[in-house]
Design a protein around this motif. Structure first.
Motif, mmCIF file in Angstrom:
data_model
loop_
_atom_site.group_PDB
_atom_site.id
_atom_site.type_symbol
_atom_site.label_atom_id
_atom_site.label_comp_id
_atom_site.label_asym_id
_atom_site.label_seq_id
_atom_site.Cartn_x
_atom_site.Cartn_y
_atom_site.Cartn_z
ATOM 1 N N ASN A 213 34.014 40.881 27.524
ATOM 2 C CA ASN A 213 34.993 40.252 28.406
ATOM 3 C C ASN A 213 36.028 41.269 28.874
ATOM 4 O O ASN A 213 36.412 41.294 30.048
ATOM 5 N N VAL A 214 36.480 42.101 27.936
ATOM 6 C CA VAL A 214 37.457 43.136 28.270
ATOM 7 C C VAL A 214 36.879 44.117 29.278
ATOM 8 O O VAL A 214 37.519 44.474 30.286
ATOM 9 N N LEU A 215 35.639 44.571 29.040
ATOM 10 C CA LEU A 215 35.007 45.538 29.938
ATOM 11 C C LEU A 215 34.771 44.938 31.326
ATOM 12 O O LEU A 215 34.899 45.632 32.339
ATOM 13 N N ALA A 216 34.451 43.652 31.379
ATOM 14 C CA ALA A 216 34.253 42.984 32.668
ATOM 15 C C ALA A 216 35.563 42.914 33.440
ATOM 16 O O ALA A 216 35.595 43.101 34.669
ATOM 17 N N LYS A 217 36.651 42.634 32.754
ATOM 18 C CA LYS A 217 37.969 42.587 33.383
ATOM 19 C C LYS A 217 38.381 43.970 33.877
ATOM 20 O O LYS A 217 38.876 44.128 35.007
ATOM 21 N N LEU A 218 38.184 44.994 33.045
ATOM 22 C CA LEU A 218 38.541 46.354 33.432
ATOM 23 C C LEU A 218 37.720 46.824 34.630
ATOM 24 O O LEU A 218 38.236 47.510 35.523
ATOM 25 N N GLU A 219 36.441 46.465 34.644
ATOM 26 C CA GLU A 219 35.582 46.837 35.764
ATOM 27 C C GLU A 219 36.130 46.267 37.070
ATOM 28 O O GLU A 219 36.176 46.953 38.093
ATOM 29 N N ALA A 220 36.571 45.016 37.029
ATOM 30 C CA ALA A 220 37.129 44.376 38.218
ATOM 31 C C ALA A 220 38.416 45.068 38.658
ATOM 32 O O ALA A 220 38.612 45.344 39.860
ATOM 33 N N GLU A 221 39.298 45.353 37.711
ATOM 34 C CA GLU A 221 40.566 45.991 38.045
ATOM 35 C C GLU A 221 40.355 47.378 38.639
ATOM 36 O O GLU A 221 41.069 47.787 39.560
ATOM 37 N N GLU A 222 39.361 48.101 38.128
ATOM 38 C CA GLU A 222 39.058 49.436 38.661
ATOM 39 C C GLU A 222 38.585 49.361 40.108
ATOM 40 O O GLU A 222 38.719 50.330 40.863
ATOM 41 N N ILE A 229 32.827 37.811 37.922
ATOM 42 C CA ILE A 229 31.968 36.649 37.735
ATOM 43 C C ILE A 229 30.687 37.118 37.059
ATOM 44 O O ILE A 229 30.057 38.089 37.488
ATOM 45 N N TRP A 230 30.315 36.433 35.988
ATOM 46 C CA TRP A 230 29.040 36.724 35.349
ATOM 47 C C TRP A 230 27.936 35.870 35.956
ATOM 48 O O TRP A 230 28.125 34.675 36.223
ATOM 49 N N VAL A 231 26.790 36.490 36.159
ATOM 50 C CA VAL A 231 25.587 35.811 36.647
ATOM 51 C C VAL A 231 24.522 35.959 35.575
ATOM 52 O O VAL A 231 24.300 37.064 35.061
ATOM 53 N N ASP A 232 23.864 34.859 35.188
ATOM 54 C CA ASP A 232 22.887 34.937 34.099
ATOM 55 C C ASP A 232 21.580 35.574 34.557
ATOM 56 O O ASP A 232 21.408 35.916 35.740
ATOM 57 N N GLU A 233 20.649 35.745 33.606
ATOM 58 C CA GLU A 233 19.403 36.455 33.906
ATOM 59 C C GLU A 233 18.511 35.718 34.893
ATOM 60 O O GLU A 233 17.608 36.304 35.494
ATOM 61 N N GLU A 234 18.763 34.426 35.102
ATOM 62 C CA GLU A 234 18.002 33.658 36.079
ATOM 63 C C GLU A 234 18.645 33.654 37.465
ATOM 64 O O GLU A 234 18.115 33.063 38.396
ATOM 65 N N GLY A 235 19.794 34.304 37.574
ATOM 66 C CA GLY A 235 20.456 34.394 38.870
ATOM 67 C C GLY A 235 21.426 33.260 39.153
ATOM 68 O O GLY A 235 21.875 33.100 40.297
ATOM 69 N N TYR A 236 21.789 32.501 38.109
ATOM 70 C CA TYR A 236 22.733 31.394 38.289
ATOM 71 C C TYR A 236 24.144 31.809 37.859
ATOM 72 O O TYR A 236 24.316 32.619 36.952
ATOM 73 N N ILE A 237 25.133 31.202 38.496
ATOM 74 C CA ILE A 237 26.531 31.491 38.180
ATOM 75 C C ILE A 237 26.833 31.034 36.750
ATOM 76 O O ILE A 237 26.458 29.932 36.347
ATOM 77 N N ALA A 238 27.554 31.870 36.017
ATOM 78 C CA ALA A 238 27.899 31.538 34.630
ATOM 79 C C ALA A 238 29.398 31.241 34.511
ATOM 80 O O ALA A 238 29.819 30.096 34.581
ATOM 81 N N GLU A 239 30.222 32.278 34.362
ATOM 82 C CA GLU A 239 31.660 32.093 34.148
ATOM 83 C C GLU A 239 32.393 33.388 34.432
ATOM 84 O O GLU A 239 31.784 34.416 34.730
ATOM 85 N N GLY A 240 33.724 33.335 34.319
ATOM 86 C CA GLY A 240 34.541 34.528 34.421
ATOM 87 C C GLY A 240 34.716 35.146 33.045
ATOM 88 O O GLY A 240 34.196 34.637 32.055
ATOM 89 N N PRO A 241 35.477 36.251 32.935
ATOM 90 C CA PRO A 241 35.616 36.944 31.645
ATOM 91 C C PRO A 241 36.316 36.131 30.566
ATOM 92 O O PRO A 241 36.059 36.338 29.386
ATOM 93 N N ASN A 242 37.218 35.213 30.935
ATOM 94 C CA ASN A 242 37.829 34.329 29.931
ATOM 95 C C ASN A 242 38.226 32.995 30.545
ATOM 96 O O ASN A 242 39.149 32.330 30.072
ATOM 97 N N VAL A 243 37.521 32.622 31.602
ATOM 98 C CA VAL A 243 37.796 31.377 32.318
ATOM 99 C C VAL A 243 36.496 30.788 32.855
ATOM 100 O O VAL A 243 35.506 31.496 33.029
ATOM 101 N N ASN A 244 36.527 29.492 33.120
ATOM 102 C CA ASN A 244 35.407 28.866 33.818
ATOM 103 C C ASN A 244 35.582 29.060 35.320
ATOM 104 O O ASN A 244 36.654 29.434 35.795
ATOM 105 N N VAL A 245 34.519 28.821 36.057
ATOM 106 C CA VAL A 245 34.581 28.929 37.511
ATOM 107 C C VAL A 245 34.046 27.632 38.106
ATOM 108 O O VAL A 245 33.144 27.007 37.551
ATOM 109 N N ALA A 246 34.630 27.205 39.217
ATOM 110 C CA ALA A 246 34.235 25.940 39.843
ATOM 111 C C ALA A 246 34.221 26.108 41.356
ATOM 112 O O ALA A 246 34.851 27.031 41.897
#
Length: 328
Positions: A213-222, A229-246
């Motif tokens: 989660n930390v690395l995902a946040k840092l990647e975005a800030e950089e 936003i995380w996308v799962d291995e099937e290509g579907y939307i998952a969630e943010g680094p410490n939040v849900n997405v809608a």
């Protein structure tokens, strides 16, 4: 034989750093020979902080509530520290009401907390009712007007081994964080994370392993974005680094990704219930959980992060592509 042994000993000693009597080092490490001097140093640090961010903490180590931030510490041999064997949760508290003081959705968060601890194979030494009482008294003791309450259940302190089976007991800690928050209205930009998301076994429990989660946040800030936003291995939307997405579609459907591979957020569950009122008012056509592809998600009319202290944060661009008309 003696010569061979001596040579072997020299090679062995070469692998160790030794400090000879005549060595000179510029940096000297201070040795605290008394606890009073150590406490004096800790208090010196906190005396330079204008506003104390942590007005109260509960620690099983002390068996009570601490109001001195210099003493808000946990043992270094706690398995949550060196093995990441622990779970946690966070709730909003508000002691600034004219006629009430409350912890938002305490029951819902405690239920999730105990589900997480069960998955992590950590048994609480306190029953649920005692945990509830500790958290309520901690919030009251903090005397803050607005903030958050974060709490942990750890496998406990006692050694540096991998297995916790020899530990005397689990450990419970909680802290009140003095922070103001309000509804977020300014839109943010996000990116698709390249950091691998956690497997469902770990992403569906709220455990202390937040390095991805930390690395995902840092990647975005950089990359000049707020978060990812995380996308799962099937290509579907998952969630943010410490939040849900809608999302809200152009067809006026309010959609949240399925919870089978992500954390079941308490705030987004509440939002799903509240959004049904917008269906009754005719402002939405439907409210549901579903799989969304990246293409479907990026073509939505509205997109948002949902979390305890946001509670809703508008997302106006994803990978530099505007969401809807690019406005909140």
């Amino acid at each position: 034989m003696a010569s061979h042994s001596s040579s072997s000993d020299k090679k062995s000693r070469a692998n160790f750093y030794t400090l000879e009597a005549g060595d000179v080092n510029d940096f000297k490490v201070h040795v605290f020979k008394s606890s009073s001097k150590m406490l004096e140093k800790l208090h010196e640090k906190w005396s330079q902080v204008e506003k104390k961010p942590y007005p109260a903490m509960y620690s099983i180590t002390y068996g009570g509530i601490i109001l001195d931030p210099a003493l808000m510490v946990i043992p270094i041999d706690d398995h949550m520290v060196h093995q990441g064997h622990g779970v946690f949760d966070t709730m909003v508290i508000d002691l600034n009401c004219d006629s009430c003081s409350f912890i938002y959705e305490l029951d819902v968060h405690l239920n999730r907390f105990l589900r997480s601890s069960s998955k992590a194979k950590i048994s609480s030494r306190f029953p649920r009712s005692t945990l509830q009482t500790i958290l309520a008294q901690l919030a009251a003791a903090s005397q803050i007007k607005k903030g958050t309450l974060r709490y942990w259940l750890s496998a406990g302190p006692g050694n540096f081994l991998l297995s916790p089976t020899e530990l005397p007991t689990s450990a419970f800690y909680a802290v009140v964080i003095d922070e103001d928050f309000s509804q977020c209205k300014e839109g943010v930009k996000v990116i698709t994370s390249t950091i691998p998301m956690k497997s469902p076994e770990f992403s569906t429990m709220k455990n202390v392993n937040y390095l991805p989660n930390v690395l995902a946040k840092l990647e975005a800030e950089e990359k000049g974005a707020n978060a990812s936003i995380w996308v799962d291995e099937e290509g579907y939307i998952a969630e943010g680094p410490n939040v849900n997405v809608a999302f809200i579609t152009h067809g006026k459907e309010f959609i949240v990704p399925f919870f089978d591979k992500i954390l079941r957020g308490c705030t987004v569950l509440g939002l799903l219930e509240l959004a049904l009122k917008l269906v009754e008012q005719g402002r939405l056509k439907a409210v549901r959980t579903a799989n969304l592809t990246v293409e479907e998600a990026k073509s939505s009319a509205e997109m948002m992060y949902v979390g305890s202290t946001l509670p809703v944060l508008p997302i106006i661009a994803w990978d530099e592509q505007p969401i809807g008309d690019g406005n909140e």
